[in-house]
Design a protein around this motif. Structure first.
Motif, short mmCIF file in Angstrom:
data_model
loop_
_atom_site.label_atom_id
_atom_site.label_comp_id
_atom_site.label_asym_id
_atom_site.label_seq_id
_atom_site.Cartn_x
_atom_site.Cartn_y
_atom_site.Cartn_z
N ILE A 144 34.53 -47.29 24.99
CA ILE A 144 35.92 -47.74 25.01
C ILE A 144 36.82 -46.51 24.87
CG2 ILE A 144 37.69 -49.09 23.81
CD1 ILE A 144 35.49 -50.97 22.89
N LEU A 145 37.77 -46.36 25.78
CA LEU A 145 38.79 -45.33 25.67
C LEU A 145 40.05 -46.01 25.16
CD1 LEU A 145 38.33 -43.35 29.02
CD2 LEU A 145 37.34 -42.86 26.80
N LEU A 146 40.49 -45.64 23.97
CA LEU A 146 41.65 -46.27 23.36
C LEU A 146 42.80 -45.26 23.27
CD1 LEU A 146 43.06 -48.58 21.85
CD2 LEU A 146 42.06 -47.67 19.73
N ASP A 147 43.90 -45.60 23.93
CA ASP A 147 45.11 -44.77 23.84
C ASP A 147 45.82 -45.13 22.54
OD1 ASP A 147 47.29 -43.24 24.21
OD2 ASP A 147 48.02 -44.25 26.02
N LEU A 148 45.91 -44.17 21.63
CA LEU A 148 46.55 -44.44 20.35
C LEU A 148 48.04 -44.70 20.47
CD1 LEU A 148 44.75 -41.91 17.96
CD2 LEU A 148 44.27 -44.32 18.36
N ALA A 149 48.61 -44.45 21.65
CA ALA A 149 50.02 -44.74 21.87
C ALA A 149 50.23 -46.17 22.36
CB ALA A 149 50.61 -43.77 22.89
N VAL A 181 45.48 -50.54 15.14
CA VAL A 181 44.96 -50.89 16.46
C VAL A 181 43.51 -50.43 16.59
CG1 VAL A 181 45.19 -50.47 18.93
CG2 VAL A 181 47.21 -50.88 17.55
N LEU A 182 43.25 -49.20 16.14
CA LEU A 182 41.89 -48.67 16.21
C LEU A 182 40.94 -49.51 15.36
CD1 LEU A 182 39.79 -46.55 16.99
CD2 LEU A 182 40.61 -45.15 15.08
N ALA A 211 37.85 -40.29 11.44
CA ALA A 211 37.54 -40.67 10.07
C ALA A 211 37.47 -42.19 9.91
CB ALA A 211 38.58 -40.09 9.10
N VAL A 212 38.29 -42.90 10.68
CA VAL A 212 38.28 -44.36 10.61
C VAL A 212 37.03 -44.95 11.25
CG1 VAL A 212 39.45 -46.44 11.47
CG2 VAL A 212 40.77 -44.60 10.44
N GLY A 213 36.49 -44.29 12.30
CA GLY A 213 35.28 -44.81 12.92
C GLY A 213 35.09 -44.49 14.37
#
Length: 499
Positions: A144-149, A181-182, A211-213
């Motif tokens: 999964i590619l997650l855009d933090l924006a 969101v992450l 750090a979150v995962g």
């Protein structure tokens, strides 16, 4: 017009670009894109597919997700599954599938062309929000590619704003929402690798994501196909390695806990103040188990009497092992409460009848109570082999078993007579389960039996073995005669009194 490429999985018509365009408020329509653009090409492909599948034309669009092979352009509102310039009937198979979760209303792609290690195109699915991501997150997705924006992350918590604009640019509030969101994605896909995409000016946010995962983070404005392809492969393998290591650690922890539990269920003899010496050997028949259906215990009551017991629950599974522990604990409690002989065995049978899982389950038991002076003993047998008595200058022999009562759990209201036995000043008394005598002798079907065990112990004692050494040598020789491990549970208890 490119020839439509057959899809490799059945997905909804909207996702494949075979349904009508979405409404204007759901994003730009590819039907209205000018000629020469990728959107126009997608629309042409959709019209061709619609002619091949006229029944799908009446379906309504449900979302704006896309599934493309990088290099074709990411359409908005609908998508295709094809490779540019390929005019054959089938595309090269892909090894990896990536789910991109990003919010880009303008439709500008942020993922470049991707190739796997074998040079095959990596399939990319695009979701505009977490709801679409949940629908597209099938078993064939590897990363999964997650855009933090990502903005307006439904159903993640609402994004608070400190500048009054409601655009999520509120410093700490924005960071909290992006990590929320992450966390939602990690909860949604605990078995998938996750790569976080952020801007090069926000490296700290990427480190926090790891750090979150997340498996890793990349800068959105510095992406190239080679770097991203390598990062995807690395994230997938790292996730697999982490998952395997976690499962291995969990398995080891469970095994350690089971071993500690089983060790705690094995008895600790209570012989403080008694001149008798105690030794025991215990070997469950189940592979990699510490506890079987055999059970034993030894306690000394305040009047100086030493009570010893050994028993065997029919069967070899964990249920039988648990029942054996219950019977042992019940025997100890009843003995310390002052019960003995027939009264104790009758109460123990009631415990078995209430605790067993099946009416066919029974247990054999041998109980002895040795007088405080150590010269006499009472013997009760409930379908169990008789103990073996050895004395200096005399051959080892079995104690009388003429008054052997039935096994516990077979006959309601049964009685178990108590026999008085003379032991003498110096003796050795061995209690055992049938696992010691039912092993085979050599490669044939002949079993050792009680007579063979008596001769074996006589020979071991003639060689001067006593206590732990005698039990160890006896059990080892029984295993050797059997040609390997014994199939049944085995327990042996040895009590010695010296002059």
């Amino acid at each position: 017009m490119p020839v439509p490429v057959p899809r490799q999985r059945a997905i909804p018509a909207v996702e494949c670009g075979q349904a009508p365009a979405a409404s204007p408020d759901s994003g730009p329509s590819t039907e209205q894109a000018p000629p020469g653009t990728h959107q126009a090409e997608n629309a042409a492909t959709r019209r061709e597919n619609t002619r091949e599948n006229p029944t799908e034309k009446r379906e309504k669009p449900t979302d704006t997700s896309t599934e493309t092979t990088p290099g074709t352009g990411t359409g908005t509102g609908t998508g295709t599954d094809r490779t540019p310039g390929v005019r054959t009937e089938s595309a090269a198979p892909t090894n990896l599938t990536v789910l991109l979760i990003e919010d880009d209303p303008a439709g500008s792609p942020i993922v470049p062309d991707l190739l796997d290690q074998a040079g095959k195109p990596i399939r990319v699915r695009t979701a505009r929000n977490l709801t679409e991501a949940g629908r597209l997150l099938t078993d064939d997705v590897h990363c999964i590619l997650l855009d933090l924006a990502l903005s307006v992350p439904a159903p993640a918590p609402a994004r608070p704003s400190t500048d009054g604009g409601g655009n999520g640019n509120g410093g700490d509030a924005e960071g909290d929402d992006e990590l929320a969101v992450l966390r939602h994605v990690l909860e949604l896909a605990p078995r998938h690798a996750v790569l976080a995409l952020t801007s090069s000016s926000d490296a700290e946010r990427g480190a926090e994501a790891v750090a979150v995962g997340a498996q890793d983070y990349l800068f959105r404005d510095e992406l190239d196909g080679r770097l991203l392809s390598r990062a995807i492969r690395y994230a997938v393998e790292r996730k697999r390695s982490d998952s395997a290591e976690r499962r291995l650690a969990e398995g080891r922890l469970r095994a350690q806990e089971n071993r500690r539990l089983e060790r705690g269920l094995l008895p600790t003899p209570l012989l403080a103040g008694s001149p008798l010496r105690f030794a025991a050997r215990y070997r469950p028949g189940r592979s990699r188990a510490l506890l079987g259906g055999d059970f034993y215990d030894v306690v000394r009551t305040p009047d100086g009497t030493v009570h010893a017991m050994i028993g065997d629950v029919c069967g070899h599974g964990p249920d039988e092992a648990a029942l054996g522990v219950e019977l042992r604990i019940a025997w100890r409690a009843l003995t310390l409460a002052g019960l003995c002989g027939d009264e104790l065995l009758g109460t123990l049978q009631q415990v078995l009848e209430h605790e067993r899982s099946d009416d066919e389950i029974f247990a054999t038991l041998c109980a002895v109570d040795i007088s405080p002076d150590g010269r006499r003993a009472g013997l009760c047998l409930a379908g169990h082999p008789s103990p073996l008595l050895s004395r200096p200058g005399m051959p080892a022999r079995l104690l009388p078993y003429d008054n052997n009562g039935p096994a516990l759990g077979l006959l309601p209201g049964a009685r178990w007579p108590r026999m008085q036995v003379e032991l003498g000043a110096e003796w050795s008394l061995m209690l055992y389960t049938d696992g010691l005598i039912e092993g085979h002798v050599g490669g044939g079907r002949e079993r050792l039996g009680q007579d063979g065990m008596v001769e074996l112990v006589r020979r071991q004692r003639a060689e001067g073995l006593t206590g732990e050494e005698l039990l160890r040598a006896t059990v080892n020789e029984v295993r050797e005669l059997n040609g390997g491990e014994l199939a049944d549970d085995l327990a042996v208890v040895l009590l010695d009194r010296t002059a």
